[in-house]
Design an enzyme around this catalytic site. Structure first.
Site, PDB file in Angstrom:
ATOM      1  N   TYR A 143     -44.161  71.329  25.450  1.00  0.00           N
ATOM      2  CA  TYR A 143     -45.288  70.733  24.720  1.00  0.00           C
ATOM      3  C   TYR A 143     -45.878  69.536  25.463  1.00  0.00           C
ATOM      4  CZ  TYR A 143     -45.269  73.683  20.550  1.00  0.00           C
ATOM      5  OH  TYR A 143     -45.410  74.731  19.694  1.00  0.00           O
ATOM      6  N   GLU A 151     -53.883  69.800  28.898  1.00  0.00           N
ATOM      7  CA  GLU A 151     -55.067  69.654  28.048  1.00  0.00           C
ATOM      8  C   GLU A 151     -55.805  68.333  28.273  1.00  0.00           C
ATOM      9  OE1 GLU A 151     -54.491  70.744  23.821  1.00  0.00           O
ATOM     10  OE2 GLU A 151     -52.469  71.317  24.453  1.00  0.00           O
TER      11      GLU A 151
END
Length: 218
Positions: A143, A151
């Site tokens: 993550y 991202e």
């Protein structure tokens, strides 16, 4: 839960697991064939966009109560990823070959193969212990990998192109700020929204693996 609902959830999670496996394989094959990470979007982008769009069903699943996830956290994850994919990466050709796309897609694909495989196996209570452990452990590394060098870095790299193109000019015409300014503000709060989800996953980990260890002791 009725058998029909269980069959539906098994089919949905199995198809998602299969789709993300194909995405991961396409990305890896592209790297081997080109000796570059720049082809991640070209090799798997369309499929990942489809899979992520379909994942809105998980928000509905939580809303109607057929899974215990609730609405907030599935919606946060779906909204963040879908915005990244459809509003930025898919709309700006110049960023599609950036390494940050590969990092994001690799982290997403691997985590989703694990997550959906676990959900599918768990539908009928036959999930192997190693897969449960992997489901609630792999996210610890995957993550953050998908977030910071993936991202967030890609969104930051996209800012000059968004400003130059004046992206979504018509949509933001009646607002006192542009999409460019919106994204700059979004980048400031995104880590805090993400942290809320990340800490929730640690809470789930303690709960699920704690129950798993208790069953093994018995």
């Amino acid at each position: 839960m009725s058998q029909l609902l269980k069959l539906y959830l098994f089919a949905y999670n199995s198809l998602q697991a299969f789709g993300w496996t194909i995405s991961l394989l396409r990305i890896l094959i592209s790297i081997i064939a080109t000796n570059s990470v720049n082809g991640a979007y070209a090799s798997a982008g369309d499929l990942i966009c489809l899979l992520q769009t379909c994942a809105f069903l998980e928000v509905i699943h939580g809303a109607i109560g057929i899974v215990p996830s609730g609405v907030l956290f599935p919606l946060m994850q779906w909204g963040g990823r879908t915005h990244f994919l459809l509003a930025i990466v898919r709309q700006i050709d110049e960023v599609q070959e950036f390494p940050a796309v590969f990092i994001t897609f690799f982290a997403w694909s691997l985590s989703e193969v694990i997550r959906y495989s676990h959900y599918a196996s768990n539908t009928f209570g036959s999930c192997p212990s190693w897969l449960t452990y992997l489901r609630y452990t792999a996210f610890i590394a995957l993550y953050p990998m998908g977030l910071a060098p993936g991202e967030m870095w890609l969104m930051y790299e996209a800012l000059p192109f968004i400003k130059k193109k004046n992206l979504y000019e018509d949509f933001f015409a009646g607002l006192p700020f542009s999409y460019y300014n919106f994204l700059r503000g979004f980048l400031l709060i995104y880590p805090f929204l993400w942290l809320k989800l990340y800490l929730h996953l640690f809470k789930q980990r303690r709960s699920k693996l704690g129950k798993h260890h208790e069953k093994k002791k018995r």
